[in-house]
Every structure is written in structure tokens, then in C-alpha cells.
Design an enzyme around this catalytic site. Sequence first.
Site, mmCIF file in Angstrom:
data_model
loop_
_atom_site.group_PDB
_atom_site.id
_atom_site.type_symbol
_atom_site.label_atom_id
_atom_site.label_comp_id
_atom_site.label_asym_id
_atom_site.label_seq_id
_atom_site.Cartn_x
_atom_site.Cartn_y
_atom_site.Cartn_z
ATOM 1 N N CYS A 1 1.186 -0.925 0.344
ATOM 2 C CA CYS A 1 -0.255 0.225 0.276
ATOM 3 C C CYS A 1 0.565 1.621 0.085
ATOM 4 O O CYS A 1 0.757 2.024 -0.719
ATOM 5 C CB CYS A 1 -0.902 0.262 1.922
ATOM 6 N N LYS B 1 2.903 2.262 -2.784
ATOM 7 C CA LYS B 1 2.317 2.344 -4.669
ATOM 8 C C LYS B 1 1.290 3.821 -4.240
ATOM 9 O O LYS B 1 1.255 4.067 -5.204
ATOM 10 C CB LYS B 1 1.230 1.574 -4.909
HETATM 11 P P1 NAD Z 1 -4.893 -8.944 -3.586
HETATM 12 O O1 NAD Z 1 -3.614 -8.813 -5.213
HETATM 13 O O2 NAD Z 1 -4.300 -9.508 -2.358
HETATM 14 O O3 NAD Z 1 -6.174 -9.147 -3.857
HETATM 15 C C1 NAD Z 1 -6.561 -8.966 -5.440
HETATM 16 C C2 NAD Z 1 -7.365 -9.998 -5.852
HETATM 17 O O4 NAD Z 1 -8.458 -10.217 -6.946
HETATM 18 C C3 NAD Z 1 -6.681 -11.270 -6.065
HETATM 19 O O5 NAD Z 1 -7.390 -12.623 -5.334
HETATM 20 C C4 NAD Z 1 -7.087 -11.252 -7.612
HETATM 21 O O6 NAD Z 1 -6.972 -12.270 -8.296
HETATM 22 C C5 NAD Z 1 -8.253 -11.173 -7.472
HETATM 23 N N1 NAD Z 1 -9.251 -10.132 -9.327
HETATM 24 C C6 NAD Z 1 -8.579 -9.273 -10.172
HETATM 25 N N2 NAD Z 1 -8.960 -9.544 -10.914
HETATM 26 C C7 NAD Z 1 -9.607 -10.052 -10.783
HETATM 27 C C8 NAD Z 1 -11.173 -10.159 -11.537
HETATM 28 N N3 NAD Z 1 -11.469 -9.216 -12.875
HETATM 29 N N4 NAD Z 1 -12.622 -10.761 -10.952
HETATM 30 C C9 NAD Z 1 -12.021 -11.385 -9.607
HETATM 31 N N5 NAD Z 1 -11.411 -11.361 -9.016
HETATM 32 C C10 NAD Z 1 -10.139 -10.310 -9.626
HETATM 33 O O7 NAD Z 1 -4.947 -7.320 -3.321
HETATM 34 P P2 NAD Z 1 -5.612 -6.620 -2.201
HETATM 35 O O8 NAD Z 1 -4.057 -6.660 -0.771
HETATM 36 O O9 NAD Z 1 -6.361 -7.074 -1.132
HETATM 37 O O10 NAD Z 1 -5.258 -5.414 -2.670
HETATM 38 C C11 NAD Z 1 -6.804 -5.104 -3.062
HETATM 39 C C12 NAD Z 1 -6.539 -3.801 -3.213
HETATM 40 O O11 NAD Z 1 -7.552 -2.867 -1.597
HETATM 41 C C13 NAD Z 1 -5.607 -3.296 -3.567
HETATM 42 O O12 NAD Z 1 -6.321 -1.305 -4.620
HETATM 43 C C14 NAD Z 1 -4.363 -1.876 -2.285
HETATM 44 O O13 NAD Z 1 -4.203 -0.377 -2.448
HETATM 45 C C15 NAD Z 1 -6.316 -1.728 -1.606
HETATM 46 N N6 NAD Z 1 -5.840 -1.871 -0.008
HETATM 47 C C16 NAD Z 1 -5.324 -3.066 0.495
HETATM 48 C C17 NAD Z 1 -4.341 -2.940 1.940
HETATM 49 C C18 NAD Z 1 -3.751 -3.849 2.596
HETATM 50 O O14 NAD Z 1 -3.791 -4.254 3.289
HETATM 51 N N7 NAD Z 1 -3.217 -4.785 1.657
HETATM 52 C C19 NAD Z 1 -5.220 -2.085 2.726
HETATM 53 C C20 NAD Z 1 -6.274 -1.007 2.220
HETATM 54 C C21 NAD Z 1 -6.822 -1.446 1.273
#
Ligand code: NAD
Length: 471
Positions: free
Chosen positions: A279, A282
Amino acid sequence: MHVAVVGSGYVGLVAGACLADLGHEVILVDNDPHKLKALKNGQTPIHENFLPELLSRHRGHRLNFSDDLHEAVRASSAIFIAVGTPPTDRGDADLSYVESVAREISSAISEYKIVVEKSTVPVYTSEWVRRIILRNGADPECFDVASNPEFLREGTAVTDFLYPDRIVVGCDTDRAAQVLRKIYEPLTSGSYYVQAGAIPQPDRTSIPAPIIVTTTKSAELIKHASNAFLAMKISFINAVATVCESVGADVNQVCHGIGTDNRIGPRFLNPGIGYGGSCFPKDVMAFRSVARECGYDFRLLDEVMRINEDQRDRFLRKVRSALWTLRGKRLGVLGLAFKGGTDDIRESPAILIVQALLQEGCKITAYDPAAMERTQEVMSSNLKYANSAYEAAAGSDALLILTEWEEFANLDLDRLHGDLKYPIIIDGRNLYDPEVMAASGFTYYSVGRAASHPDGVPTGALKNGNGVKKA
Ligand code: NAD
């Protein structure tokens, strides 16, 4: 309520499991067949406290997994988009996954639904999502796009979701705001907290959770500005730590002194090897990029990023100054995850430091309580793994602490002293008191504090003191 969560990664999986715990019927959608198979088979693909418990409680009842996005949208009143938004080469957020979901869901919107951005996205994304859904044929009266940024931290994700400091919902219509208020009602009314089996309340949280309703643009900005501010706080204290080292002050004392000011607060004043994870790096870059596009040159954020990179280089210099030459040196490494409590190694400063040291010819044995499997998937076979902190230390020229796991702060120092070839510890997370370490026979380097040595003499110092600089 019937809710779909698209993307079952760190955010989507936790959000889906927690929404089910709040009493909603949740369909978690992912397009990764391996992940879906694991989830359906009862596995928990990420390391997160309370998550296995919630998954086994709701799997197959209020929580179902699917690859059928169309059907999940059709069956739900709210669709949370929680797919990744990784950085592009230019530093802005890659929104192609969000766009692809928006395109795919439009044909399934036949009655009123809200499409909720849960992913971290730049301002104006909600307008684009709306445009894409309309372009693909949905009736404009049948949906609203809302922003509901997620503030959970990996390692404490479940409790962060259920006991949030605040819930931010960005909506441009009352109708959308009502739906989101209803979804979070068990947290905002407090009814969740008295229900049997509620996940226990962590320290320093207050209930019920306040809800802040804003416009969608404000909500999008709140998330980017929050992460940029937190990253700035880390870089700020790291810069202060550098000054402390130059003048012989103790950064922990300085942190205590400034953190007790209510306007500043003690949290996120932890000097170390810099921020990492999926996070902060990026999101700071993306916020910088958004500001530039809007005509504002947010140079403060350039400096935040520069200090963060410098922090790793400074740590590497510290390793060199402790060991002189590096080629062929054996190092034990504690920690690979970007922070304690998670198996996530994305943009982990620990991994970047390990890679740099391997390139310099060090032989490294690493231990991490949760992140070794993920590291094995991406790192060269040069890196060896241990089953415990003591095994990583055994026979090493020095031990490096790179992640702030609690177990690394409670090591048996006598045993460690016996296991290491030379009792040298270079701690990138300030887990120990330099005086205690010196009294336990270690030469101990940390961040923003003077190095400490047993009897005040650096380990391995030449009798006449030549060549060994006391830090
Ligand atoms: P991640 O990469 O762990 O998970 C994303 C998931 O989306 C994956 O399982 C992927 O297979 C799936 N995906 C992608 N395209 C898809 C589609 N078309 N249909 C269905 N599934 C699909 O990402 P994350 O860490 O969970 O982060 C997700 C978002 O949340 C990002 O924008 C991130 O910046 C934000 N975020 C993350 C955190 C954190 O601590 N990881 C905290 C707050 C916000």
C-alpha cells in the site's frame, strides 16, 4: 443484505468474512482458480489472525465463493470491488482490473444496486466506473457508484475491519448512502459487539464505530491522503533518527518526547528500515501522480519516498561498517515480511535488503514465522531458510533483525549469544535496549541510537583500535 465482494485477496477476503460475521449473505468472487479451490477446500490462503475462525464459521452458509461474477452481481444489492490496483511504470495506479470488473458487471445490473470501490483508487475513479458501466448498457437509474475505502492493516486486518477508527463512505446520492449505512449498521449501532461469538475487542479501540459520509471524491482522497500522511510520519521519524545518530541522541527518547504531545501521538513514530508493503509505496506514488495531473506539484511526497529509500541504504552501510567486508560472510536474518503479523512480502524492505546482501556475496539463512513460503516463490535459491530464530543465528557472523515480529523481541539472549559465531546484532526495528544488549555481551547496532558494545569495546576490535570505528 446480499453482498458481492469481487477480489478475494488481503482486503476482499477479510471484508467478505467480516461482512458475513455482521450477518450479511456474501458471495466472494475471484478469477484465480487456485485461490478459489483453496478457499472452497477450507484453506485460508493468507496469514491473518481470526480469519481461519471466521472462514470456518461462515463458509458454505453466509459466505460462498464463486468465479461467476455475473450471477454474484445479479444476486446482490451491493457489489464491493476489492481487486488490486498495482503501480504502473509511471507510478500511477493501474486501474485495468477495476475497469474490467466494471465492464463485466454492467450487464447484470437490472435492478437498483450500488457498486462500491473498496480498492484504493485515485480521485475521479468513481466517475470512470460509472461511465464504463453506462457505456456497457446499464440503466443509469439502476445503480450508484460509491467509495468505501478500506483502512485495515495487514496483521490485524480482521479486528481493524470490525473495530475501525472510522468508516468512510463516499456517496453522491442519499439512496447509496442508505445502503452503506445499513450494511455497516451492526458496527455503527454497536449491535455486533454484544452478539455471541463477536471477535473480541482489541485494546485502544472505541465502540461503536463512527461513520463519516462524504462525497465520493472526498472519500477517494481521504484514503490516498491518509496513507501519504502515515508514510510521511514514518519518513519524518526516520530522518530524525539520522540526525540522532549524528549527534549521539537516542531516537526512542525523542519519539517518547514528541509522541506524548496529543497533537502528534505516539503511533507510527517507529524508526526502522522504512515502510513497505503493497500500500504505502504505491499509494504515495499514485497520490503524487494524481496531484501532478491536477496541476499540483506535491514535492513533499518525493522527499517522503527519497528518505524511505535512503533508510535501506543506511542500514546496508551499517551492516558493512559492522562487518567490514561482506563477501562470504554468513548472516542470520530474522524477518522477511514487510511487517510483523503477516505473510505479505510485497515491497518488503526486508526482502530488498536480503537481495542486496546476497548480491554482495553474503550467505544468508533467514527465518520468518509466516513469510518463508511466499519468499521461496520469488527469491533465488541462494537464500537458505531456518526453522527458528536460533537456527538462523547458528554459526552466523552477525544477526540482522528486519521485521518487527513479537517473537523476535523476546529472544533468549544467552542462547542467541551461544549460537552466533560473533555476538553482533544489527537491528533494523529497534526491538532491544542497547544497554541490555551490551550487558548481555552483544555488539548491538540499531536505528537512531548509538551502537552499544560489551564493556564499551566493539566486538572483534583490534587491540590498538585500528580499523574499527566505534559508531
Ligand atoms: P490482492 O492482490 O491480495 O487481491 C486482489 C484479488 O483480486 C486477487 O485475489 C485477484 O485474483 C482478484 N482479481 C483481480 N481481478 C479480478 C477480476 N476481474 N475478477 C475477480 N477477481 C479479480 O490485493 P489486496 O492487497 O487485497 O488489495 C486490494 C485493494 O485494496 C488494492 O487497491 C489495495 O491498495 C487496497 N488496500 C489494500 C490493503 C492491504 O493491506 N493489503 C489495505 C487497504 C486497501
